[in-house]
Enzyme design. Structure first.
Site, PDB file in Angstrom:
ATOM      1  N   SER A 249      28.856  43.273  13.285  1.00 49.46           N
ATOM      2  CA  SER A 249      28.780  41.969  13.934  1.00 49.46           C
ATOM      3  C   SER A 249      27.729  41.148  13.212  1.00 49.46           C
ATOM      4  CB  SER A 249      28.369  42.130  15.406  1.00 49.46           C
ATOM      5  OG  SER A 249      28.030  40.877  15.976  1.00 49.46           O
TER       6      SER A 249
ATOM      7  N   TYR B 254      22.238  45.833  21.389  1.00 44.46           N
ATOM      8  CA  TYR B 254      23.523  45.708  20.685  1.00 44.46           C
ATOM      9  C   TYR B 254      23.306  45.160  19.273  1.00 44.46           C
ATOM     10  CZ  TYR B 254      28.337  44.295  19.702  1.00 44.46           C
ATOM     11  OH  TYR B 254      29.571  44.138  19.127  1.00 44.46           O
TER      12      TYR B 254
ATOM     13  N   LYS C 118      24.238  47.273  15.816  1.00 43.43           N
ATOM     14  CA  LYS C 118      25.098  46.738  14.758  1.00 43.43           C
ATOM     15  C   LYS C 118      24.351  46.661  13.425  1.00 43.43           C
ATOM     16  CE  LYS C 118      28.945  46.271  16.959  1.00 43.43           C
ATOM     17  NZ  LYS C 118      30.125  47.093  16.584  1.00 43.43           N
TER      18      LYS C 118
END
Length: 254
Positions: free
Chosen positions: A151, A164, A168
């Site tokens: 991401s 998160y 990533k």
């Protein structure tokens, strides 16, 4: 070497292949002539979504699904043995599973230790464990490929929550490190989307999407087929690329 490279006779495993991006990717690989295998969690809802995904693939009878807890390394190793026995090969592994929960970055206390551990377990550790489990089969193919979904949150620091973003970023580092150690038999790449029109992050409605589209150079958010096409390109067009993170974000990160 002729491009695009043919996928006829190739076997592809999509971890999380019943999700929106996974299913779209499976359809493209099936149309290109590959045998597509997908994993899903053992829940009843996941079984239904996996069956729906398979039924949308060309030559649906050729493909298969497996209920696997991807956070269980022994289950992944067992699946590797099953695939070797039944199909005799694995050429491409796509890590498309993921999990997140929207938490404002300023709310530090809301990002609990338990949630941090869960996010890293699903979004990083499981991806590494899958590559570790299937690396021997991929190497055996002599022309293996791993594609993980990253991401742009990995480098912008803007995402559903801080953990998160960090997980990533770990995918990006893992991609570079494993590209070195698995070469030359296996190429390792990551596809890095911006905002994509799925239900992956709860609470993101049409208003959120319109706001993001207005600030994106290509004036829209991503569609699942945009991401699936990039994953397919890794297999068919980027034969001399490894260790790279491919942004598919409409210029969002500019």
């Amino acid at each position: 070497m002729a491009y695009p490279r043919s996928l006829v006779g190739k076997t592809v495993l999509l971890i999380g292949g019943n999700g929106a991006i996974g299913a779209a990717t499976g359809r493209l690989f099936a149309e290109a002539g590959a045998t597509v295998l997908i994993t899903h969690t053992p829940s009843e809802q996941s079984v239904l979504s996996a069956d729906a995904a398979l039924s949308s693939f060309a030559n649906a009878e050729r493909h298969a699904r497996y209920a696997v807890d991807i956070t269980d390394s022994s289950a992944l190793s067992g699946l590797a043995s099953t695939i070797e026995q039944k199909f005799g090969r694995l050429d491409i592994l796509v890590n498309a599973a993921g999990f997140t929960k929207p938490i404002a970055h300023r709310h530090l206390d809301a990002l609990t230790d338990e949630l941090i551990d869960e996010i890293f377990k699903v979004n990083w550790r499981s991806q590494f464990a899958a590559i570790r489990a299937f690396a021997p089969l991929l190497k055996k193919s002599g022309d293996g490929l791993v594609v993980s979904i990253s991401s742009i949150a990995a480098f912008t620091g803007i995402g559903s929550n801080i953990a998160y973003c960090a997980a990533k970023a770990g995918i990006d580092v893992m991609t570079k490190a494993l590209a070195r150690v698995l070469a030359p038999e296996v190429r390792v790449l990551a596809v890095s989307p911006g905002v994509v029109d799925t239900q992956f992050v709860s609470g993101r409605d049409s208003g959120f999407n319109e706001k993001v589209a207005a600030s994106t150079p290509l004036a829209r958010i991503g569609e699942v087929d945009d991401i699936a096409a990039a994953i397919l390109a890794c297999a068919t067009l980027l034969g001399f690329s490894t260790g790279h993170i491919i942004q598919v974000d409409g210029g969002r990160a500019l």
